[in-house]
Design a protein around this motif. Structure first.
Motif, PDB file in Angstrom:
ATOM      1  N   ARG A 192       0.834  -1.204   0.000  1.00 41.94           N
ATOM      2  CA  ARG A 192       0.000   0.000   0.000  1.00 41.94           C
ATOM      3  C   ARG A 192       0.869   1.254   0.000  1.00 41.94           C
ATOM      4  O   ARG A 192       0.598   2.222  -0.695  1.00 41.94           O
TER       5      ARG A 192
ATOM      6  N   PHE B 272     -10.907  -1.011  -5.086  1.00 39.99           N
ATOM      7  CA  PHE B 272     -11.644  -1.919  -4.199  1.00 39.99           C
ATOM      8  C   PHE B 272     -11.128  -1.605  -2.797  1.00 39.99           C
ATOM      9  O   PHE B 272      -9.968  -1.899  -2.498  1.00 39.99           O
TER      10      PHE B 272
ATOM     11  N   GLU C  25      -6.856   1.647   2.577  1.00 37.46           N
ATOM     12  CA  GLU C  25      -6.193   2.600   1.670  1.00 37.46           C
ATOM     13  C   GLU C  25      -6.559   4.044   2.002  1.00 37.46           C
ATOM     14  O   GLU C  25      -5.823   4.978   1.649  1.00 37.46           O
TER      15      GLU C  25
ATOM     16  N   GLU D 212     -17.592  -2.657  -4.753  1.00 37.75           N
ATOM     17  CA  GLU D 212     -17.512  -3.854  -3.898  1.00 37.75           C
ATOM     18  C   GLU D 212     -18.670  -4.775  -4.276  1.00 37.75           C
ATOM     19  O   GLU D 212     -19.828  -4.388  -4.182  1.00 37.75           O
TER      20      GLU D 212
ATOM     21  N   MET E 268     -16.948  -5.080 -10.725  1.00 39.86           N
ATOM     22  CA  MET E 268     -16.141  -4.033 -11.354  1.00 39.86           C
ATOM     23  C   MET E 268     -16.429  -3.948 -12.850  1.00 39.86           C
ATOM     24  O   MET E 268     -16.578  -2.856 -13.412  1.00 39.86           O
TER      25      MET E 268
ATOM     26  N   ASP F  83      -7.061  -4.256  -7.105  1.00 37.66           N
ATOM     27  CA  ASP F  83      -6.388  -5.099  -6.106  1.00 37.66           C
ATOM     28  C   ASP F  83      -7.247  -6.346  -5.913  1.00 37.66           C
ATOM     29  O   ASP F  83      -8.045  -6.419  -4.978  1.00 37.66           O
TER      30      ASP F  83
HETATM   31  C1  LIG Z   1      -7.949  -7.494  -2.018  1.00 36.44           C
HETATM   32  S1  LIG Z   1      -9.366  -6.710  -1.455  1.00 36.44           S
HETATM   33  C2  LIG Z   1      -8.930  -5.021  -1.470  1.00 36.44           C
HETATM   34  C3  LIG Z   1      -8.009  -4.637  -0.351  1.00 36.44           C
HETATM   35  C4  LIG Z   1      -7.674  -3.176  -0.296  1.00 36.44           C
HETATM   36  N1  LIG Z   1      -7.169  -2.697  -1.560  1.00 36.44           N
HETATM   37  C5  LIG Z   1      -6.639  -2.925   0.787  1.00 36.44           C
HETATM   38  O1  LIG Z   1      -5.484  -2.641   0.442  1.00 36.44           O
HETATM   39  O2  LIG Z   1      -6.962  -3.021   1.951  1.00 36.44           O
HETATM   40  C6  LIG Z   1     -10.449  -6.864  -2.791  1.00 36.44           C
HETATM   41  C7  LIG Z   1     -11.880  -6.431  -2.467  1.00 36.44           C
HETATM   42  O3  LIG Z   1     -12.550  -6.234  -3.690  1.00 36.44           O
HETATM   43  C8  LIG Z   1     -13.699  -7.051  -3.792  1.00 36.44           C
HETATM   44  N2  LIG Z   1     -13.690  -7.530  -5.193  1.00 36.44           N
HETATM   45  C9  LIG Z   1     -12.824  -8.417  -5.735  1.00 36.44           C
HETATM   46  N3  LIG Z   1     -13.073  -8.590  -7.037  1.00 36.44           N
HETATM   47  C10 LIG Z   1     -14.133  -7.764  -7.338  1.00 36.44           C
HETATM   48  C11 LIG Z   1     -14.856  -7.496  -8.533  1.00 36.44           C
HETATM   49  N4  LIG Z   1     -14.544  -8.081  -9.678  1.00 36.44           N
HETATM   50  N5  LIG Z   1     -15.862  -6.595  -8.486  1.00 36.44           N
HETATM   51  C12 LIG Z   1     -16.181  -6.002  -7.308  1.00 36.44           C
HETATM   52  N6  LIG Z   1     -15.550  -6.225  -6.132  1.00 36.44           N
HETATM   53  C13 LIG Z   1     -14.518  -7.101  -6.150  1.00 36.44           C
HETATM   54  C14 LIG Z   1     -13.506  -8.150  -2.774  1.00 36.44           C
HETATM   55  O4  LIG Z   1     -14.765  -8.572  -2.268  1.00 36.44           O
HETATM   56  C15 LIG Z   1     -12.664  -7.473  -1.712  1.00 36.44           C
HETATM   57  O5  LIG Z   1     -13.450  -6.841  -0.730  1.00 36.44           O
END
Ligand SMILES: C[S@@+](CC[C@H](N)C(=O)[O-])C[C@H]1O[C@@H](n2cnc3c(N)ncnc32)[C@H](O)[C@@H]1O
Length: 497
Positions: free
Chosen positions: A136, A158, A165, A183, A206, A223
């Motif tokens: 990060r 995300f 973040e 999300e 997304m 991410d």
């Molecule tokens: C790895 S986490 C993000 C962590 C954040 N960037 C951090 O550094 O704390 C990914 C998040 O995005 C959501 N997510 C993953 N793929 C997604 C998608 N295609 N569309 C929407 N949400 C998604 C997951 O449910 C999760 O809550």
């Protein structure tokens, strides 16, 4: 429990174990200490998806007479020795002769610090662990040094329920309403909503969000908490194809280093399969010149290299814009009628499906446009212009800076690959297309013959001025395209523990 795993999986685990013991042995030793040599850690990483436990697997191998296991003297560790029976049964084809890792039996305090064990605090996945925190920080640093960040900087990301973040964006002075968070999980989304963070939240996939939004972003951070997939490709495609990043922008992509299915491995492999593309070779990885994994075979060891460069190559291909996803219609329009029809027939018969096919055909079309049509009494300067306008129609993003890294974490954590790209659409190189003499042509509303007639009637001073701009833009762009995939421009991936 370990007795119930499928035999194919157990076989794979056994082969991996033998190969790694042999690869990690110090000279004069027959075995390895399971923990100090990082065998246990790497085993868990390698079989994370399947959830295999190295202790259970090696115990079973011992019970079958394939391994001997001795306690180590001075630490909570065991030595693993392959037995002759084990070695006779093992599939050691993929074995690399050199020892993969050196170890001296002592674990430094630095190692201990790095061997952090991830603990989940709540029912949500926990993204607060050293590797993720340092990632990060790197992201924020990359953002700050490649964008002029201010209150109006718009970021798509995300956040996940913990929204870790956010404090970093706050520290850059970005207004909360400019942080757009997508999300898909309803519970995570509700948690984010309850927190009343003041960010712009969307409970959707997304790719669905990107299909509909008309916002342009300064930065998009994907991410993911998974590996490569068709959805990841579609998401990247939408960003580039719909021009959802601003002219100077930043793109981040995180993917897990999990084992992919054979089908998904092909998503990484595709950019490497195309060899020797003609002319506009920027369109494809050229193995003679570009940096590639040492050998491309199906073996697990090489898969690491393929994944490493494959992730970057997939993004770079898509950054070519529409030229990576469809036939460039602007280019077709610039061709004389007869040639256009024959190209259309050729395209229909080829039925391209993969983006490398689109890139190659567009490349050939562009060459044709310059070489063949150029000889047909059209001013060569206008041919350059035709190429320029077809490149503009593709709406590519050029990489001005990259940061590639891999974050390694303890067994239960999630190691991941991370790619950051600073991008530039190079609007200034296309600016000549805004000249009022050229706009109709640049929009595809006028053909080359018409433009040619107009061009001849234009006074020589104007022609000279426009020619100068065309030449400048064309030369700069050709150079930039040439650098798209060149190995020396793809930095080594930093390994971060
Ligand atoms: C790895 S986490 C993000 C962590 C954040 N960037 C951090 O550094 O704390 C990914 C998040 O995005 C959501 N997510 C993953 N793929 C997604 C998608 N295609 N569309 C929407 N949400 C998604 C997951 O449910 C999760 O809550």
């Amino acid at each position: 429990m370990v007795d119930t795993i499928p035999s194919e999986l157990y076989q794979r685990a056994k082969d991996w174990t033998f190969q790694e013991i042999i690869a990690r042995r110090l000279p004069g030793k027959d075995g390895i200490p399971a923990r100090v040599s990082k065998f246990n850690r790497d085993f868990r990483l390698a079989f994370r998806l399947e959830g295999l436990d190295p202790v259970a697997i090696t115990a079973r191998m011992k019970s079958e007479g394939l391994l001997r296991i001795h306690p180590a003297k001075h630490r909570a560790d065991v030595w693993l020795f392959p037995t002759q029976i084990g070695l006779d049964c093992a599939n050691l084809e993929d074995l690399v002769g050199e020892q993969k890792q050196e170890f001296d039996g002592e674990e430094s305090s630095e190692d201990k610090r790095k061997n952090y064990t991830h603990k989940t605090e709540s029912r949500f996945p926990n993204y607060d662990y050293p590797a993720k925190n340092s990632w990060r920080e790197n992201w924020i640093r990359f953002l700050g040094s490649n964008l002029s960040v201010g209150p109006n900087t718009r970021i798509l990301t995300f956040l996940a329920p913990q929204a870790l973040e956010l404090p970093q964006y706050d520290s850059l002075g970005i207004r909360r309403e400019n942080i757009v968070c997508v999300e898909r999980d309803r519970e995570y989304f509700a948690t984010l909503e309850d927190k009343q963070l003041g960010v712009d939240l969307h409970n959707t996939e997304m790719s669905d969000f990107l299909q509909k939004t008309d916002c342009r972003f300064d930065a998009i951070l994907l991410d993911y908490d998974g590996g490569i997939s068709e959805d990841v490709i579609k998401t990247l495609e939408l960003i580039v194809d719909r021009g959802l990043l601003r002219d100077q922008s930043v793109l981040g992509l995180n993917l897990f280093d999990r084992r992919e299915s054979e089908e998904r491995k092909m998503l990484y492999l595709e950019p490497f399969l195309e060899q020797g593309m003609p002319g506009y070779h920027s369109a494809g990885v050229n193995p003679a010149r570009d940096i590639l994994p040492p050998t491309i075979t199906a073996s697990q060891r090489d898969m690491n290299g393929i994944r490493d460069y494959g992730i970057t190559a997939v993004v770079l291909k898509l950054l070519l814009g529409k030229d990576a996803t469809r036939i460039n219609q602007r280019m077709l329009q610039h061709l004389p009628w007869k040639e256009r029809e024959s190209w259309k027939a050729y395209i229909a018969s080829e039925a391209p499906k993969r983006y490398v096919d689109f890139i190659r055909i567009n490349d050939e079309l562009r060459e044709y446009l310059q070489v063949e049509t150029g000889s047909q009494c059209v001013d060569p300067m206008l041919m350059k212009l035709a190429v320029l306008s077809s490149l503009e129609a593709s709406r590519p993003y050029f990489v001005t800076k990259q940061f590639r890294s891999q974050y390694l974490t303890e067994a239960k954590n999630n190691g991941f690959y991370s790619d950051f790209f600073a991008l530039d659409t190079r609007r200034e190189d296309f600016r000549v297309l805004d000249h009022r003499l050229l706009t109709r042509f640049a929009r595809g509303q006028e053909d080359l013959c018409n433009l040619s007639r107009k061009w001849k009637r234009t006074n020589s001073r104007t022609r000279k001025r426009i020619s100068h701009q065309i030449r400048g833009g064309y030369d700069d762009l050709m150079l930039a395209y040439d650098g798209f995939f060149v190995g020396e421009h793809i930095p080594e991936r930093a390994r971060i523990l």
